[in-house]
Design a protein around this motif. Structure first.
Motif, PDB file in Angstrom:
ATOM      1  N   LEU A  62       0.844  -1.191   0.000  1.00  0.00           N
ATOM      2  CA  LEU A  62       0.000   0.000   0.000  1.00  0.00           C
ATOM      3  C   LEU A  62       0.880   1.242   0.000  1.00  0.00           C
ATOM      4  O   LEU A  62       0.613   2.212  -0.698  1.00  0.00           O
ATOM      5  N   GLN A  63       1.922   1.208   0.806  1.00  0.00           N
ATOM      6  CA  GLN A  63       2.962   2.233   0.870  1.00  0.00           C
ATOM      7  C   GLN A  63       4.227   1.501   1.289  1.00  0.00           C
ATOM      8  O   GLN A  63       4.169   0.324   1.639  1.00  0.00           O
ATOM      9  N   PHE A  64       5.360   2.185   1.264  1.00  0.00           N
ATOM     10  CA  PHE A  64       6.582   1.535   1.728  1.00  0.00           C
ATOM     11  C   PHE A  64       6.376   1.019   3.140  1.00  0.00           C
ATOM     12  O   PHE A  64       5.910   1.743   4.018  1.00  0.00           O
ATOM     13  N   SER A  65       6.695  -0.239   3.360  1.00  0.00           N
ATOM     14  CA  SER A  65       6.594  -0.909   4.657  1.00  0.00           C
ATOM     15  C   SER A  65       5.160  -0.990   5.191  1.00  0.00           C
ATOM     16  O   SER A  65       4.952  -1.220   6.377  1.00  0.00           O
ATOM     17  N   VAL A  66       4.171  -0.793   4.332  1.00  0.00           N
ATOM     18  CA  VAL A  66       2.770  -0.964   4.699  1.00  0.00           C
ATOM     19  C   VAL A  66       2.145  -1.878   3.648  1.00  0.00           C
ATOM     20  O   VAL A  66       2.063  -1.522   2.481  1.00  0.00           O
ATOM     21  N   TYR A  67       1.753  -3.059   4.079  1.00  0.00           N
ATOM     22  CA  TYR A  67       1.205  -4.061   3.172  1.00  0.00           C
ATOM     23  C   TYR A  67      -0.194  -4.450   3.624  1.00  0.00           C
ATOM     24  O   TYR A  67      -0.497  -4.434   4.818  1.00  0.00           O
ATOM     25  N   CYS A  68      -1.038  -4.801   2.664  1.00  0.00           N
ATOM     26  CA  CYS A  68      -2.393  -5.214   3.006  1.00  0.00           C
ATOM     27  C   CYS A  68      -2.731  -6.505   2.265  1.00  0.00           C
ATOM     28  O   CYS A  68      -2.119  -6.831   1.253  1.00  0.00           O
ATOM     29  N   ARG A  69      -3.679  -7.219   2.813  1.00  0.00           N
ATOM     30  CA  ARG A  69      -4.135  -8.459   2.196  1.00  0.00           C
ATOM     31  C   ARG A  69      -5.629  -8.573   2.404  1.00  0.00           C
ATOM     32  O   ARG A  69      -6.135  -8.352   3.501  1.00  0.00           O
ATOM     33  N   ILE A  70      -6.338  -8.913   1.364  1.00  0.00           N
ATOM     34  CA  ILE A  70      -7.782  -9.089   1.461  1.00  0.00           C
ATOM     35  C   ILE A  70      -8.056 -10.503   1.941  1.00  0.00           C
ATOM     36  O   ILE A  70      -7.488 -11.468   1.428  1.00  0.00           O
ATOM     37  N   VAL A  71      -8.912 -10.610   2.932  1.00  0.00           N
ATOM     38  CA  VAL A  71      -9.299 -11.925   3.447  1.00  0.00           C
ATOM     39  C   VAL A  71     -10.814 -11.971   3.565  1.00  0.00           C
ATOM     40  O   VAL A  71     -11.484 -10.945   3.589  1.00  0.00           O
ATOM     41  N   ASN A  72     -11.331 -13.173   3.676  1.00  0.00           N
ATOM     42  CA  ASN A  72     -12.769 -13.356   3.738  1.00  0.00           C
ATOM     43  C   ASN A  72     -13.130 -14.064   5.040  1.00  0.00           C
ATOM     44  O   ASN A  72     -13.113 -15.283   5.104  1.00  0.00           O
ATOM     45  N   GLY A  73     -13.411 -13.307   6.078  1.00  0.00           N
ATOM     46  CA  GLY A  73     -13.870 -13.867   7.340  1.00  0.00           C
ATOM     47  C   GLY A  73     -12.781 -14.026   8.393  1.00  0.00           C
ATOM     48  O   GLY A  73     -11.581 -13.968   8.121  1.00  0.00           O
ATOM     49  N   GLU A  74     -13.228 -14.232   9.614  1.00  0.00           N
ATOM     50  CA  GLU A  74     -12.335 -14.341  10.769  1.00  0.00           C
ATOM     51  C   GLU A  74     -11.416 -15.557  10.694  1.00  0.00           C
ATOM     52  O   GLU A  74     -10.284 -15.508  11.157  1.00  0.00           O
ATOM     53  N   VAL A  78      -9.817  -4.076  -6.838  1.00  0.00           N
ATOM     54  CA  VAL A  78     -10.607  -4.735  -5.800  1.00  0.00           C
ATOM     55  C   VAL A  78     -11.606  -3.751  -5.199  1.00  0.00           C
ATOM     56  O   VAL A  78     -11.219  -2.678  -4.756  1.00  0.00           O
ATOM     57  N   PRO A  79     -12.878  -4.100  -5.164  1.00  0.00           N
ATOM     58  CA  PRO A  79     -13.860  -3.199  -4.546  1.00  0.00           C
ATOM     59  C   PRO A  79     -13.639  -3.114  -3.038  1.00  0.00           C
ATOM     60  O   PRO A  79     -13.114  -4.033  -2.418  1.00  0.00           O
ATOM     61  N   ALA A  80     -14.035  -2.016  -2.460  1.00  0.00           N
ATOM     62  CA  ALA A  80     -13.823  -1.786  -1.030  1.00  0.00           C
ATOM     63  C   ALA A  80     -14.844  -2.513  -0.169  1.00  0.00           C
ATOM     64  O   ALA A  80     -14.900  -2.312   1.018  1.00  0.00           O
ATOM     65  N   CYS A  81     -15.639  -3.393  -0.765  1.00  0.00           N
ATOM     66  CA  CYS A  81     -16.648  -4.104   0.013  1.00  0.00           C
ATOM     67  C   CYS A  81     -16.122  -5.439   0.534  1.00  0.00           C
ATOM     68  O   CYS A  81     -16.884  -6.353   0.802  1.00  0.00           O
ATOM     69  N   GLN A  82     -14.800  -5.565   0.666  1.00  0.00           N
ATOM     70  CA  GLN A  82     -14.210  -6.779   1.200  1.00  0.00           C
ATOM     71  C   GLN A  82     -13.379  -6.422   2.425  1.00  0.00           C
ATOM     72  O   GLN A  82     -12.866  -5.327   2.540  1.00  0.00           O
ATOM     73  N   MET A  83     -13.198  -7.376   3.311  1.00  0.00           N
ATOM     74  CA  MET A  83     -12.405  -7.143   4.507  1.00  0.00           C
ATOM     75  C   MET A  83     -10.933  -7.145   4.141  1.00  0.00           C
ATOM     76  O   MET A  83     -10.491  -7.935   3.311  1.00  0.00           O
ATOM     77  N   LEU A  84     -10.164  -6.262   4.751  1.00  0.00           N
ATOM     78  CA  LEU A  84      -8.738  -6.200   4.494  1.00  0.00           C
ATOM     79  C   LEU A  84      -7.970  -6.548   5.747  1.00  0.00           C
ATOM     80  O   LEU A  84      -8.393  -6.259   6.858  1.00  0.00           O
ATOM     81  N   LEU A  85      -6.827  -7.131   5.537  1.00  0.00           N
ATOM     82  CA  LEU A  85      -5.909  -7.445   6.612  1.00  0.00           C
ATOM     83  C   LEU A  85      -4.644  -6.654   6.351  1.00  0.00           C
ATOM     84  O   LEU A  85      -4.072  -6.746   5.281  1.00  0.00           O
ATOM     85  N   PHE A  86      -4.258  -5.821   7.290  1.00  0.00           N
ATOM     86  CA  PHE A  86      -3.025  -5.058   7.145  1.00  0.00           C
ATOM     87  C   PHE A  86      -1.937  -5.777   7.865  1.00  0.00           C
ATOM     88  O   PHE A  86      -2.085  -6.283   8.922  1.00  0.00           O
TER      89      PHE A  86
END
Length: 98
Positions: free
Chosen positions: A31-43, A90-98
């Motif tokens: 997302l930015q230097f040293s900031v990463y995100c991952r989309i996940v689906n559920g707990e 990716v649409p913003a209607c999904q959960m993200l994991l940073f």
């Protein structure tokens, strides 16, 4: 997921490269230097990826994990710059994991 890793020695640089390579191979996007995100689906997926992350942590540095909902992520304000290629896909209607 946020991280700040030392790169003062050859070994520290190798650890940084290994950790960053793990993130990219595991589906994280920068997302930015040293900031990463991952989309996940559920707990369950959050738990699974947090465990995978814990098994691949570098020996030194600072690594932080922040879980946000799709709604929280969608409310993020972009002050300077533009959206990344992945954010546009990716649409913003999904959960993200940073």
């Amino acid at each position: 997921m946020f991280f700040d890793l030392p790169v003062t020695t050859q070994e520290a640089k190798r650890n940084y490269v290994r950790f960053r390579r793990f993130l990219l191979e595991d589906g994280y996007d920068m997302l930015q230097f040293s900031v990463y995100c991952r989309i996940v689906n559920g707990e369950d997926a959050v738990s699974k990826h947090l465990e995978r992350l814990a098994h691949n942590l570098p020996p030194q540095g600072s690594v932080r994990f922040l879980q946000v909902t799709d709604r929280q992520y969608a409310r993020m304000k972009l002050l300077v710059g533009g959206r990344t290629r992945q954010e546009k896909k990716v649409p913003a209607c999904q959960m993200l994991l940073f």
